[in-house]
Design an enzyme around this catalytic site. Sequence first.
Site, PDB file in Angstrom:
ATOM      1  N   GLU A 271     -10.448  -8.560 -43.944  1.00 37.31           N
ATOM      2  CA  GLU A 271      -9.352  -8.130 -44.817  1.00 37.31           C
ATOM      3  C   GLU A 271      -8.269  -9.193 -44.964  1.00 37.31           C
ATOM      4  O   GLU A 271      -7.437  -9.106 -45.877  1.00 37.31           O
ATOM      5  CB  GLU A 271      -8.722  -6.841 -44.276  1.00 37.31           C
ATOM      6  CG  GLU A 271      -9.587  -5.604 -44.405  1.00 37.31           C
ATOM      7  CD  GLU A 271      -9.742  -5.128 -45.837  1.00 37.31           C
ATOM      8  OE1 GLU A 271      -9.011  -5.633 -46.713  1.00 37.31           O
ATOM      9  OE2 GLU A 271     -10.594  -4.261 -46.084  1.00 37.31           O
TER      10      GLU A 271
ATOM     11  N   GLU B 138     -25.829  -6.157 -25.984  1.00 33.97           N
ATOM     12  CA  GLU B 138     -24.553  -5.941 -25.301  1.00 33.97           C
ATOM     13  C   GLU B 138     -24.545  -6.530 -23.896  1.00 33.97           C
ATOM     14  O   GLU B 138     -23.494  -6.914 -23.388  1.00 33.97           O
ATOM     15  CB  GLU B 138     -24.240  -4.441 -25.225  1.00 33.97           C
ATOM     16  CG  GLU B 138     -23.944  -3.809 -26.570  1.00 33.97           C
ATOM     17  CD  GLU B 138     -23.484  -2.366 -26.441  1.00 33.97           C
ATOM     18  OE1 GLU B 138     -23.179  -1.939 -25.303  1.00 33.97           O
ATOM     19  OE2 GLU B 138     -23.426  -1.672 -27.463  1.00 33.97           O
TER      20      GLU B 138
END
Length: 310
Positions: A92, A123
């Site tokens: 953004e 992970e």
Amino acid sequence: MSDTNNHSKNIIHRILTEQINLTSNELDTKSTKEIVNIFSEADKEPQKAVERVIPELINAIDEITSRLKSNGRLFYIGTGTSGRLGVLDASECPPTFCTNPDLVQGIIAGGISSLTTSSEHLEDVSEIAISDLKDRNFSYRDVLIGITASGRTPYVLGALNYSKSISALTISISSVPERDSTLDNDIDIRLITGPEILAGSTRLKAGTATKMALNIISTSVMIKLGKVYGNRMIDLSVSNDKLLDRAIGILFDIGSVDKVTAVQLLKKTNGSVKLSLLIALSGMDVIDAKQLLNDSKGNLRTALIRVKGN
């Protein structure tokens, strides 16, 4: 051995984000109204969690701003929901503040494909995180925000440890207290939102609190970097009709120019709202206004103070 001792050995210790939320017990038996009310009440916790870490947020914002002013960059890193939130916030920044895409970057375990598909098997591999940072030439000048709701994700911890080893600024965002995860970074932000409505589903309260914290951090840093005037996005990238209308509105409100003049200014400045505002408010030509902005390190308010001083 007594029955009590046998029982204590069989107790499973669950970190806070994995514990059972008693207020949402038997959730599957609730009416739609009851479920929505449970969510509505639970979602008050993220706001409280953010309020409790205001000092840490202030420290993080000031330290990040200092690094970015010294040619550093900001990186988010995480897995699953945490990684997606980091990528979202980073993505953004270019349209909102007209930043170079390299300035704020989001890294998610498994890369871009992990935005839509699960890469949970990655992970636990800390070495991959280090490789992901090295691929981006991560250096001591940069900042790493490691996002891990559990405070234990090896991928994120590996990245943070590597960053510390090269003297980069390290910040963690987690949702567990110190008893569940001992973190030792320059700044540790613990957003304690309690057990989730769905036990262990940290995309809920923990994710909401994390999104709120990232909003505050990135927006505040951009304000400190001169990307905002008043509360207006003066460095937005005019890339579609909606943003063009917003840019015209900013020039109308702050620069006191009509729509025709606003469009003309934006054409002259290749869509730079900040430069257009400086011209509108000072009467300078494009070349002189651009030079003044450069001398003012891109800060419109500083440039206008210099104009008034002359």
